[in-house]
Every structure is written in structure tokens, then in C-alpha cells.
Design an enzyme around this catalytic site. Sequence first.
Site, PDB file in Angstrom:
ATOM      1  N   LYS A  53       0.832  -1.204   0.000  1.00 40.06           N
ATOM      2  CA  LYS A  53       0.000   0.000   0.000  1.00 40.06           C
ATOM      3  C   LYS A  53       0.870   1.260   0.000  1.00 40.06           C
ATOM      4  O   LYS A  53       0.603   2.205  -0.742  1.00 40.06           O
ATOM      5  CB  LYS A  53      -0.937  -0.012   1.219  1.00 40.06           C
ATOM      6  N   GLN A  97      -4.387  -1.622   9.744  1.00 40.06           N
ATOM      7  CA  GLN A  97      -4.343  -2.949   9.118  1.00 40.06           C
ATOM      8  C   GLN A  97      -4.907  -4.010  10.064  1.00 40.06           C
ATOM      9  O   GLN A  97      -4.580  -4.046  11.239  1.00 40.06           O
ATOM     10  CB  GLN A  97      -2.900  -3.294   8.712  1.00 40.06           C
ATOM     11  N   ASP A 120     -10.831   2.936   4.196  1.00 38.70           N
ATOM     12  CA  ASP A 120     -11.167   1.507   4.106  1.00 38.70           C
ATOM     13  C   ASP A 120     -12.684   1.296   4.066  1.00 38.70           C
ATOM     14  O   ASP A 120     -13.149   0.196   3.751  1.00 38.70           O
ATOM     15  CB  ASP A 120     -10.635   0.765   5.347  1.00 38.70           C
TER      16      ASP A 120
HETATM   17  N1  GUN Z   1      -6.863  -6.862   6.229  1.00 43.15           N
HETATM   18  C1  GUN Z   1      -7.335  -7.573   5.178  1.00 43.15           C
HETATM   19  N2  GUN Z   1      -7.929  -6.757   4.291  1.00 43.15           N
HETATM   20  C2  GUN Z   1      -7.847  -5.517   4.787  1.00 43.15           C
HETATM   21  C3  GUN Z   1      -8.279  -4.241   4.322  1.00 43.15           C
HETATM   22  O1  GUN Z   1      -8.878  -4.075   3.260  1.00 43.15           O
HETATM   23  N3  GUN Z   1      -7.993  -3.188   5.126  1.00 43.15           N
HETATM   24  C4  GUN Z   1      -7.348  -3.324   6.296  1.00 43.15           C
HETATM   25  N4  GUN Z   1      -7.139  -2.225   7.035  1.00 43.15           N
HETATM   26  N5  GUN Z   1      -6.936  -4.483   6.773  1.00 43.15           N
HETATM   27  C5  GUN Z   1      -7.186  -5.577   6.007  1.00 43.15           C
END
Ligand code: GUN
Length: 294
Positions: A53, A97, A120
Site C-alpha cells: 500500500k 491494518q 477503508d
Molecule cells: N486486512 C485484510 N484486508 C484488509 C483491508 O482491506 N484493510 C485493512 N485495514 N486491513 C485488512
Amino acid sequence: MALRIDGKKTSEQIKGEIAAQVEEIKQNGGKIPHLAAILVGSDGASQTYVGAKVKACEQVGFQSTLVLLKESISEEDLLSEIQKVNENPDIDGLIVQLPLPKHISVEKVTAKILPEKDVDGFTPANVGRMALNWPTYISATPFGILELLKRYEIETSGKHCVVIGRSHIVGSPMSILMARNANPGNCTVTITHSRTKNLGEVARTADILIVALGKPEFVTAEMVKPGAVVIDVGIHRVEDPSKKSGFRLIGDVKFEEVEPIASAITPVPGGVGPMTIAALLYNTLQAAGRRVYP
Ligand code: GUN
């Protein structure tokens, strides 16, 4: 043979479009989008995802801030780290995350994120706005699926969409989004899960089958109506001594047997997965431009 829906190529296209918009912002002296990511602990997969990311932010010209916190951090201290980002006017988007260590409540953490910065789309406010078809940040995987359906001009109106899996992150929002009065959308939706009876028979009635239950190669050819559009959200590592890495990736769908009967299908890898980062960048650009919460 089915049309292969190329998520890698599409995500590169979207990143290119975003990079061009950042360039324009720079030339006009506007605010450069800035994403903050909080990572708690040292889980390998999470480190990889967050690293990807941050790298994607660099690629499109965003600023990024990575906040690394110890596994042992208290819930209270994590909440105050979130508060700091909430109050930092330079940061447009924040992701924490997941998964989090067991001693930390994911509900409390999610609810602490300012909805305006929740790129998100996980906060109750933004999930509610999604269900109401209000402007919001749609979370990464559902956004990626919608964008693929849109860009590949797959007709959804009036179709029967069957979603397998009811997770908060994919199955549940997908079922809402596909039923909305929108494009893509306007489907008749059936959501199925572990308690569904005759799941195979239900799946076989789908014009659009979205598979997000997290079981390797669960969907076989008998479960798919000839001509259906199949979206595979699963991703699993299986040992493969013929590969240099020692493993290969497979989805929730038995690709070799389903591809010949579907009209379109997302491969694994290279389908839905790469789209999720494009979604996060898109949402961060919206956040910086105050387009969801003016
Ligand atoms: N863990 C798995 N998928 C995601 C996501 O889309 N966002 C976040 N913050 N954590 C994740």
C-alpha cells in the site's frame, strides 16, 4: 471459453488515472493526498500488504505515513494513536491494518477512525452510508469488484447475483451493493453461507456468482450455470515444488473446470486482488478532494 477479467491490467489503468490527477493537483498547487497506515505487530502477511500500500502511494505521487506499533501496545494507546491521526490536518486517509492482536477490540478501533478519513470504508457511519446509497468510501474488495464489472461492461441489471460468504469485508457489502439502484447493481441478490441448504443448487441459478467464502477450489463446474459471470475473491497458497517459491496461488473456484463454461471469470492471482490497492488509492484521492464529506 470465458473472457478473463484482468484485474492487474485494470488496476494499473486506475493507478495511471490517479497519478495523472495527482500531477494536475501538483500543478495547481493543491493538496497532495496523504495516506496514513497503522500496523500493529509483525505479522508477515500484514507487513507485505501494508508495504504494498505504501509503495503504491509512492507510485501515484501520494504522501504516506507508516505508523509501526508493538504487538503489546494497549488498546488505549492504540486509540490515542488513531486520535492523533484524526486530528492531523495534513493526513487525508487512515487505515488500521487488520487483523489486530486479540487483546484489542476491532470494533472500538474501527469506531475510533474519523469517518471522513476512513478510506477503508469500515466505520459504522460509512457502512451505513453504503447501505443507503449515499456518497461514501466503499471498501477495497467490493469497490474492486464493482469497478471490474463496470469497466468490462458486464450487464448486471435484472440479473440474479448469488454471493457465497457473508463476511463484513466482502460478502455482506457485496450483497447490498449488487442490489442497489445503481450501475453496477439492480440485481436480484441471494446471499449464501455455511448454513445454506443445497448451496450448489442455489449457486447454479446465478447469472453472476461472487465467491468469497475462503475455501480453496470450493466452487466446481457443477455449481456454475453455463454462461455465468464468476468473480473469485479467494486467495490461498498451496505447495507446488515446480515453482521457485515452492507454492502457487489458487482461489475459491476450481478455475480449470469453471473457465470453459463461464462467460467471464476473474483469475487468481491477477483478478480481484490487485484491484484492492487501486480502490484504497481512489478513496484517498476522494478524501483529499473532500468529495465524500464536502
Ligand atoms: N486486512 C485484510 N484486508 C484488509 C483491508 O482491506 N484493510 C485493512 N485495514 N486491513 C485488512
